[in-house]
Motif scaffolding. Structure first.
Motif, PDB file in Angstrom:
ATOM      1  N   THR A  33       0.822  -1.218   0.000  1.00  0.00           N
ATOM      2  CA  THR A  33       0.000   0.000   0.000  1.00  0.00           C
ATOM      3  C   THR A  33       0.855   1.267   0.000  1.00  0.00           C
ATOM      4  OG1 THR A  33      -0.126  -0.082   2.426  1.00  0.00           O
ATOM      5  CG2 THR A  33      -1.897  -1.163   1.177  1.00  0.00           C
ATOM      6  N   ASP A  34       2.152   1.118  -0.233  1.00  0.00           N
ATOM      7  CA  ASP A  34       3.065   2.259  -0.227  1.00  0.00           C
ATOM      8  C   ASP A  34       2.679   3.226  -1.347  1.00  0.00           C
ATOM      9  OD1 ASP A  34       5.262   3.986  -0.168  1.00  0.00           O
ATOM     10  OD2 ASP A  34       6.580   2.383   0.526  1.00  0.00           O
ATOM     11  N   THR A  35       2.429   4.471  -0.995  1.00  0.00           N
ATOM     12  CA  THR A  35       2.024   5.464  -1.997  1.00  0.00           C
ATOM     13  C   THR A  35       3.085   6.527  -2.227  1.00  0.00           C
ATOM     14  OG1 THR A  35       0.917   6.802  -0.289  1.00  0.00           O
ATOM     15  CG2 THR A  35      -0.423   5.150  -1.456  1.00  0.00           C
ATOM     16  N   ARG A  36       4.282   6.336  -1.698  1.00  0.00           N
ATOM     17  CA  ARG A  36       5.340   7.306  -1.927  1.00  0.00           C
ATOM     18  C   ARG A  36       5.619   7.429  -3.427  1.00  0.00           C
ATOM     19  NH1 ARG A  36      10.141   4.976   1.611  1.00  0.00           N
ATOM     20  NH2 ARG A  36       9.371   3.112   0.543  1.00  0.00           N
ATOM     21  N   PRO A  37       5.846   8.653  -3.907  1.00  0.00           N
ATOM     22  CA  PRO A  37       6.162   8.807  -5.336  1.00  0.00           C
ATOM     23  C   PRO A  37       7.344   7.953  -5.777  1.00  0.00           C
ATOM     24  CG  PRO A  37       5.612  10.935  -4.412  1.00  0.00           C
ATOM     25  CD  PRO A  37       5.677   9.968  -3.257  1.00  0.00           C
ATOM     26  N   THR A  38       8.384   7.842  -4.936  1.00  0.00           N
ATOM     27  CA  THR A  38       9.533   7.041  -5.334  1.00  0.00           C
ATOM     28  C   THR A  38       9.160   5.560  -5.457  1.00  0.00           C
ATOM     29  OG1 THR A  38      10.219   6.923  -2.996  1.00  0.00           O
ATOM     30  CG2 THR A  38      11.268   8.602  -4.385  1.00  0.00           C
ATOM     31  N   HIS A  39       8.274   5.098  -4.585  1.00  0.00           N
ATOM     32  CA  HIS A  39       7.842   3.706  -4.683  1.00  0.00           C
ATOM     33  C   HIS A  39       6.999   3.497  -5.933  1.00  0.00           C
ATOM     34  CE1 HIS A  39       6.776  -0.312  -3.557  1.00  0.00           C
ATOM     35  NE2 HIS A  39       5.494  -0.020  -3.564  1.00  0.00           N
ATOM     36  N   ARG A  40       6.128   4.445  -6.228  1.00  0.00           N
ATOM     37  CA  ARG A  40       5.305   4.323  -7.432  1.00  0.00           C
ATOM     38  C   ARG A  40       6.180   4.339  -8.683  1.00  0.00           C
ATOM     39  NH1 ARG A  40       2.078   8.288  -4.929  1.00  0.00           N
ATOM     40  NH2 ARG A  40       2.472   9.766  -6.628  1.00  0.00           N
ATOM     41  N   LEU A  41       7.231   5.146  -8.656  1.00  0.00           N
ATOM     42  CA  LEU A  41       8.151   5.194  -9.796  1.00  0.00           C
ATOM     43  C   LEU A  41       8.858   3.854  -9.962  1.00  0.00           C
ATOM     44  CD1 LEU A  41       9.347   7.091 -11.979  1.00  0.00           C
ATOM     45  CD2 LEU A  41      11.179   7.628 -10.354  1.00  0.00           C
ATOM     46  N   SER A  42       9.284   3.286  -8.858  1.00  0.00           N
ATOM     47  CA  SER A  42       9.928   1.972  -8.899  1.00  0.00           C
ATOM     48  C   SER A  42       8.963   0.911  -9.404  1.00  0.00           C
ATOM     49  CB  SER A  42      10.441   1.583  -7.514  1.00  0.00           C
ATOM     50  OG  SER A  42      11.421   2.491  -7.066  1.00  0.00           O
ATOM     51  N   GLU A  43       7.728   0.973  -8.951  1.00  0.00           N
ATOM     52  CA  GLU A  43       6.715   0.027  -9.398  1.00  0.00           C
ATOM     53  C   GLU A  43       6.436   0.168 -10.891  1.00  0.00           C
ATOM     54  OE1 GLU A  43       4.672  -2.446  -7.419  1.00  0.00           O
ATOM     55  OE2 GLU A  43       6.704  -2.215  -6.636  1.00  0.00           O
ATOM     56  N   ALA A  44       6.652   1.361 -11.430  1.00  0.00           N
ATOM     57  CA  ALA A  44       6.467   1.596 -12.868  1.00  0.00           C
ATOM     58  C   ALA A  44       7.652   1.077 -13.679  1.00  0.00           C
ATOM     59  CB  ALA A  44       6.267   3.090 -13.136  1.00  0.00           C
ATOM     60  N   THR A  65      16.801  16.787  -6.679  1.00  0.00           N
ATOM     61  CA  THR A  65      15.750  16.241  -7.533  1.00  0.00           C
ATOM     62  C   THR A  65      15.088  15.040  -6.869  1.00  0.00           C
ATOM     63  OG1 THR A  65      16.934  17.003  -9.494  1.00  0.00           O
ATOM     64  CG2 THR A  65      15.238  15.329  -9.825  1.00  0.00           C
ATOM     65  N   LEU A  66      15.887  14.201  -6.229  1.00  0.00           N
ATOM     66  CA  LEU A  66      15.326  13.055  -5.509  1.00  0.00           C
ATOM     67  C   LEU A  66      14.379  13.522  -4.413  1.00  0.00           C
ATOM     68  CD1 LEU A  66      15.239  10.016  -4.851  1.00  0.00           C
ATOM     69  CD2 LEU A  66      17.265  10.373  -3.421  1.00  0.00           C
ATOM     70  N   ASP A  67      14.791  14.523  -3.656  1.00  0.00           N
ATOM     71  CA  ASP A  67      13.938  15.040  -2.575  1.00  0.00           C
ATOM     72  C   ASP A  67      12.644  15.628  -3.134  1.00  0.00           C
ATOM     73  OD1 ASP A  67      15.837  14.297  -0.730  1.00  0.00           O
ATOM     74  OD2 ASP A  67      16.684  16.302  -0.499  1.00  0.00           O
ATOM     75  N   ALA A  68      12.772  16.372  -4.229  1.00  0.00           N
ATOM     76  CA  ALA A  68      11.579  16.976  -4.838  1.00  0.00           C
ATOM     77  C   ALA A  68      10.620  15.900  -5.331  1.00  0.00           C
ATOM     78  CB  ALA A  68      11.988  17.896  -5.996  1.00  0.00           C
ATOM     79  N   PHE A  69      11.177  14.882  -6.000  1.00  0.00           N
ATOM     80  CA  PHE A  69      10.305  13.823  -6.506  1.00  0.00           C
ATOM     81  C   PHE A  69       9.671  13.036  -5.374  1.00  0.00           C
ATOM     82  CE2 PHE A  69       8.956   9.868  -8.297  1.00  0.00           C
ATOM     83  CZ  PHE A  69       8.317  10.291  -9.457  1.00  0.00           C
ATOM     84  N   ALA A  70      10.445  12.776  -4.325  1.00  0.00           N
ATOM     85  CA  ALA A  70       9.896  12.052  -3.182  1.00  0.00           C
ATOM     86  C   ALA A  70       8.748  12.817  -2.543  1.00  0.00           C
ATOM     87  CB  ALA A  70      10.991  11.793  -2.151  1.00  0.00           C
ATOM     88  N   ASP A  71       8.784  14.138  -2.648  1.00  0.00           N
ATOM     89  CA  ASP A  71       7.747  14.975  -2.043  1.00  0.00           C
ATOM     90  C   ASP A  71       6.519  15.134  -2.928  1.00  0.00           C
ATOM     91  OD1 ASP A  71       6.911  17.001   0.058  1.00  0.00           O
ATOM     92  OD2 ASP A  71       6.902  18.268  -1.741  1.00  0.00           O
ATOM     93  N   HIS A  72       6.730  15.388  -4.226  1.00  0.00           N
ATOM     94  CA  HIS A  72       5.571  15.705  -5.074  1.00  0.00           C
ATOM     95  C   HIS A  72       5.704  15.215  -6.514  1.00  0.00           C
ATOM     96  CE1 HIS A  72       8.333  19.240  -5.089  1.00  0.00           C
ATOM     97  NE2 HIS A  72       8.183  19.121  -6.390  1.00  0.00           N
ATOM     98  N   GLY A  73       6.500  14.162  -6.713  1.00  0.00           N
ATOM     99  CA  GLY A  73       6.636  13.619  -8.055  1.00  0.00           C
ATOM    100  C   GLY A  73       5.332  13.041  -8.575  1.00  0.00           C
ATOM    101  N   ILE A  74       5.214  12.994  -9.902  1.00  0.00           N
ATOM    102  CA  ILE A  74       3.992  12.518 -10.556  1.00  0.00           C
ATOM    103  C   ILE A  74       4.296  11.241 -11.328  1.00  0.00           C
ATOM    104  CG2 ILE A  74       2.215  13.060 -12.257  1.00  0.00           C
ATOM    105  CD1 ILE A  74       2.787  16.045 -11.683  1.00  0.00           C
ATOM    106  N   VAL A  75       3.530  10.189 -11.058  1.00  0.00           N
ATOM    107  CA  VAL A  75       3.649   8.946 -11.815  1.00  0.00           C
ATOM    108  C   VAL A  75       2.268   8.607 -12.354  1.00  0.00           C
ATOM    109  CG1 VAL A  75       4.340   6.528 -11.795  1.00  0.00           C
ATOM    110  CG2 VAL A  75       5.517   8.156 -10.303  1.00  0.00           C
ATOM    111  N   LEU A  76       2.117   8.806 -13.655  1.00  0.00           N
ATOM    112  CA  LEU A  76       0.826   8.560 -14.294  1.00  0.00           C
ATOM    113  C   LEU A  76       0.923   7.433 -15.316  1.00  0.00           C
ATOM    114  CD1 LEU A  76      -0.343  12.256 -14.855  1.00  0.00           C
ATOM    115  CD2 LEU A  76      -1.049  10.675 -13.048  1.00  0.00           C
TER     116      LEU A  76
END
Length: 377
Positions: A5-16, A301-312
């Motif tokens: 159930t991890d919804t962190r942007p970095t996790h979603r990016l990894s899942e993509a 950039t990592l910090d910014a993405f971890a905070d508000h990155g978009i994975v669509l």
């Protein structure tokens, strides 16, 4: 640790399917456990370094004081190699569990050959072999620039079973040559009896520097049509690079190597820190999401993405035609992308040479100070 159930942007990016690598390394980061924390908390699965990163690390704080004291009286070139390979070895050990868990795909740490050798094939190969042996870890990658002289060095290094990160790629034409050099290297490695499964490779395709150069040229044109094209070149260029990659991994030549256990040479999006403050600070991550690539990010950039990155979902597959149209529109303004990328390669080598000189100067100053203190004691 991640969870279903991890919804962190970095996790979603990894899942993509995008592997997150950190574009930074320092002894302080290692000593404080920061790198290990980024692996656990921000899904970092690799590290890239370059002369600029090491120059900044050596010039900040006192994390290298004991190493410089130990090396006092040592030739500066040897001291730099000792310090940088020690850092890379320790980072490789931190990432070894990732390397093992991903079956030698991620968990990689890159170290670059002396950038002054960018136009010298023979010495690049010799240095690559020495760095590989000195670090002594299977999850290290040796960075070799994609200059014309670097292409045969890439092939010859891979042929010895050494993993390679090809850096400073700006143009589609040169990228195709890199892909060919990679395939040739794996073919020779196979002929030499190496196990292809452990030979990793990525191709570092630079992104933000393309926009910086093209945007400046568009602003000189100054028309409304030209200005509307700002911020379009880098993403389009990278998407065309991905299309070139897909062409190669769809070939019979690659199929034969893959059947022998080889890994693909993944595209790696480099230079992903946004240089224009008018652009979204996660632009070069959000717009380059596709399974099977790497995005190496500086800390900001990592910090910014971890905070508000978009994975669509996938933002790359099927975009080649639109990307080609954008590049054509830019060139219709009288801007030659071939000229821009050739200049960026030359400038890239020069910048890394300057950083290497700074690294040598900083290290020499530290060695001198350590020797003086030792003598005074």
């Amino acid at each position: 640790m991640t969870s279903p159930t991890d919804t962190r942007p970095t996790h979603r990016l990894s899942e993509a399917g995008v592997s997150i690598w950190l574009d930074d390394l320092s002894r302080e980061r290692l000593a404080t456990g920061n790198l290990a924390a980024l692996v656990a908390e921000k899904d970092v699965v690799g590290v890239t370094t370059n002369p600029t990163i090491f120059a900044a690390a050596l010039g900040t704080g006192d994390a290298y004081a004991s190493a410089l004291a130990e090396l006092a009286g040592t030739d500066v070139e040897a001291a730099v190699e000792r310090i940088t390979t020690d850092d890379v070895r320790e980072a490789a050990d931190v990432l070894r569990p990732v390397f093992d868990a991903t079956h030698a795909v991620d968990g990689r740490v890159s170290i670059e050959v002396d950038p002054r050798l960018a136009r010298d094939t023979e010495r690049t190969v010799a240095t690559a072999v020495r760095l590989w042996e000195t670090v002594g870890r299977p999850n290290v990658m040796i960075k070799i620039p994609a200059t014309l002289e670097g292409l045969p060095a890439i092939t010859r290094t891979l042929a010895q079973g050494i993993s390679v990160n090809v850096t400073l790629i700006f143009s589609i034409e040169r990228y195709r040559a890199v892909l060919d050099a990679w395939l040739a290297g794996l073919e020779q490695a196979q002929a030499n009896g190496h196990d292809l499964a452990g030979i990793g490779s990525v191709a570092s395709f630079f992104v933000s520097r393309v926009d910086a150069a093209v945007d400046a040229a568009l602003e000189k044109v100054g028309t409304e049509e030209a200005l509307a094209l700002r911020g379009k070149a880098a993403i389009a260029n990278a998407r065309l690079a991905y299309a070139a990659y897909r062409d190669v991994v769809g070939s019979e030549r690659w199929a034969a190597l893959q059947g022998a256990g080889a890994q693909p040479q993944r595209p790696l999006w480099a230079s992903t820190g946004v240089k224009n403050p008018e652009y979204r600070d996660t632009l070069y991550v959000d717009e380059l999401v596709v399974a099977g690539v790497v995005n190496t990010m500086p800390q900001a950039t990592l910090d910014a993405f971890a905070d508000h990155g978009i994975v669509l979902g996938d933002t790359v597959t099927g975009t080649a035609d639109d990307a080609a149209e954008q590049i054509a529109a830019i060139e219709a303004q009288g801007i030659s992308l071939a000229d821009v990328t050739a200049r960026l390669e030359t400038e890239g080598v020069s910048k890394f040479e300057a950083s290497w000189s700074q690294l040598l100067e900083t290290t020499q100053a530290g060695l001198d100070a350590a020797a003086f203190q030792g003598g005074a004691a």
